[in-house]
Write a protein that holds these residues in place. Structure first.
Motif, mmCIF file in Angstrom:
data_model
loop_
_atom_site.group_PDB
_atom_site.id
_atom_site.type_symbol
_atom_site.label_atom_id
_atom_site.label_comp_id
_atom_site.label_asym_id
_atom_site.label_seq_id
_atom_site.Cartn_x
_atom_site.Cartn_y
_atom_site.Cartn_z
ATOM 1 N N THR A 147 14.280 5.924 -3.263
ATOM 2 C CA THR A 147 14.068 6.969 -4.253
ATOM 3 C C THR A 147 12.769 7.728 -4.023
ATOM 4 O OG1 THR A 147 13.019 5.408 -5.761
ATOM 5 C CG2 THR A 147 15.406 5.791 -6.031
ATOM 6 N N ARG A 148 11.868 7.184 -3.233
ATOM 7 C CA ARG A 148 10.581 7.826 -3.021
ATOM 8 C C ARG A 148 10.495 8.613 -1.714
ATOM 9 N NH1 ARG A 148 9.087 2.713 -5.170
ATOM 10 N NH2 ARG A 148 8.228 2.970 -7.228
ATOM 11 N N THR A 149 11.408 8.374 -0.791
ATOM 12 C CA THR A 149 11.291 9.019 0.520
ATOM 13 C C THR A 149 12.309 10.118 0.743
ATOM 14 O OG1 THR A 149 12.666 7.310 1.520
ATOM 15 C CG2 THR A 149 10.278 6.967 1.589
ATOM 16 N N SER A 169 -5.011 0.387 5.395
ATOM 17 C CA SER A 169 -4.467 0.318 4.040
ATOM 18 C C SER A 169 -4.545 1.670 3.338
ATOM 19 C CB SER A 169 -5.177 -0.759 3.219
ATOM 20 O OG SER A 169 -6.539 -0.428 3.061
ATOM 21 N N ALA A 170 -5.468 2.523 3.764
ATOM 22 C CA ALA A 170 -5.592 3.854 3.165
ATOM 23 C C ALA A 170 -4.621 4.857 3.787
ATOM 24 C CB ALA A 170 -7.024 4.352 3.319
ATOM 25 N N ASP A 171 -3.927 4.462 4.848
ATOM 26 C CA ASP A 171 -3.010 5.387 5.507
ATOM 27 C C ASP A 171 -1.654 4.734 5.749
ATOM 28 O OD1 ASP A 171 -1.781 7.421 6.856
ATOM 29 O OD2 ASP A 171 -3.162 7.459 8.537
ATOM 30 N N PRO A 172 -0.833 4.641 4.696
ATOM 31 C CA PRO A 172 0.474 4.002 4.861
ATOM 32 C C PRO A 172 1.380 4.755 5.824
ATOM 33 C CG PRO A 172 0.269 4.982 2.679
ATOM 34 C CD PRO A 172 -1.078 5.084 3.328
ATOM 35 N N HIS A 173 1.106 6.051 6.073
ATOM 36 C CA HIS A 173 1.931 6.800 7.028
ATOM 37 C C HIS A 173 1.751 6.260 8.443
ATOM 38 C CE1 HIS A 173 3.259 9.680 4.060
ATOM 39 N NE2 HIS A 173 2.010 9.751 3.635
ATOM 40 N N CYS A 184 0.787 -1.234 0.000
ATOM 41 C CA CYS A 184 0.000 0.000 0.000
ATOM 42 C C CYS A 184 0.821 1.287 0.000
ATOM 43 C CB CYS A 184 -0.907 0.044 1.225
ATOM 44 S SG CYS A 184 -1.892 -1.419 1.466
ATOM 45 N N GLY A 185 2.054 1.231 0.425
ATOM 46 C CA GLY A 185 2.758 2.474 0.661
ATOM 47 C C GLY A 185 3.898 2.819 -0.260
ATOM 48 N N MET A 186 4.224 1.950 -1.168
ATOM 49 C CA MET A 186 5.423 2.160 -1.967
ATOM 50 C C MET A 186 5.333 3.376 -2.887
ATOM 51 S SD MET A 186 7.215 0.014 -0.562
ATOM 52 C CE MET A 186 8.689 0.194 -1.505
ATOM 53 N N GLN A 187 4.151 3.796 -3.251
ATOM 54 C CA GLN A 187 3.997 4.959 -4.123
ATOM 55 C C GLN A 187 3.793 6.245 -3.335
ATOM 56 O OE1 GLN A 187 4.598 4.538 -7.351
ATOM 57 N NE2 GLN A 187 4.888 2.392 -6.836
ATOM 58 N N GLU A 188 3.733 6.138 -2.019
ATOM 59 C CA GLU A 188 3.447 7.294 -1.157
ATOM 60 C C GLU A 188 4.700 8.150 -0.974
ATOM 61 O OE1 GLU A 188 0.722 9.535 0.813
ATOM 62 O OE2 GLU A 188 0.310 7.613 -0.135
ATOM 63 N N GLU A 189 4.596 9.400 -1.293
ATOM 64 C CA GLU A 189 5.731 10.312 -1.139
ATOM 65 C C GLU A 189 5.966 10.602 0.345
ATOM 66 O OE1 GLU A 189 7.661 14.292 -2.914
ATOM 67 O OE2 GLU A 189 6.264 13.046 -4.035
ATOM 68 N N GLY A 190 7.236 10.593 0.741
ATOM 69 C CA GLY A 190 7.596 10.913 2.116
ATOM 70 C C GLY A 190 7.077 9.911 3.122
ATOM 71 N N LEU A 191 7.032 8.658 2.735
ATOM 72 C CA LEU A 191 6.422 7.617 3.562
ATOM 73 C C LEU A 191 6.919 7.625 5.003
ATOM 74 C CD1 LEU A 191 4.528 5.195 3.714
ATOM 75 C CD2 LEU A 191 6.414 3.762 2.946
ATOM 76 N N PHE A 192 8.220 7.761 5.191
ATOM 77 C CA PHE A 192 8.770 7.733 6.546
ATOM 78 C C PHE A 192 9.024 9.136 7.095
ATOM 79 C CE2 PHE A 192 9.708 3.440 5.153
ATOM 80 C CZ PHE A 192 9.309 2.717 6.263
ATOM 81 N N ARG A 193 8.776 10.158 6.313
ATOM 82 C CA ARG A 193 8.976 11.528 6.786
ATOM 83 C C ARG A 193 7.690 12.169 7.279
ATOM 84 N NH1 ARG A 193 10.913 14.813 2.269
ATOM 85 N NH2 ARG A 193 10.051 13.181 1.000
ATOM 86 N N VAL A 194 6.579 11.855 6.648
ATOM 87 C CA VAL A 194 5.297 12.458 7.021
ATOM 88 C C VAL A 194 4.734 11.715 8.225
ATOM 89 C CG1 VAL A 194 2.948 12.959 6.248
ATOM 90 C CG2 VAL A 194 4.869 13.172 4.647
ATOM 91 N N ALA A 195 4.480 12.459 9.281
ATOM 92 C CA ALA A 195 3.972 11.848 10.519
ATOM 93 C C ALA A 195 2.491 11.498 10.374
ATOM 94 C CB ALA A 195 4.167 12.804 11.683
#
Length: 116
Positions: free
Chosen positions: A113-115, A40-44, A5-16
């Protein structure tokens, strides 16, 4: 869940994530009753739970005992020798630590490359 669910999410580990959602997810994980659809709708939130898990471990994944060995290995200038020394340190880790690190390293290239 992160891989799905989260691989396309920008800033996955940066956005709280939302503090309340993270707290609820952690409580669900502690009780082993997680509603996958809810998160699943909130990979952050999932990434936040993983970061929290790693921060709250009683001992670091790389272990206090091997700290000096990791530092020495990372300071070896020749790449091949450095990799050999790092691998040697990895082999000394407790099995659970080794498995966790192995998992994190496996999916790290697709996140890097995404985070950034």
């Amino acid at each position: 869940m992160l891989l799905e669910c989260g691989m396309q999410e920008e800033g996955l580990f940066r956005v709280a994530p939302s503090a309340s959602k993270l707290k609820k997810l952690k409580a669900s994980l502690d009780c082993c009753v997680v509603d996958v659809q809810e998160y699943s709708a909130d990979p952050h939130a999932i990434a936040g739970a993983l970061k929290s898990y790693l921060r709250e471990l009683p001992e670091p994944l790389m272990t206090f005992e091997l700290y000096e060995e990791w530092i020495q290995a990372s300071n070896i200038p020749e790449q091949e020798k450095r990799l050999q020394a790092l691998w040697s340190a990895c082999e000394k880790l407790p099995k659970a630590n080794y498995n966790n690190i192995r998992y994190l390293i496996k999916f790290w290239p697709s996140l890097s490359t995404r985070t950034r």
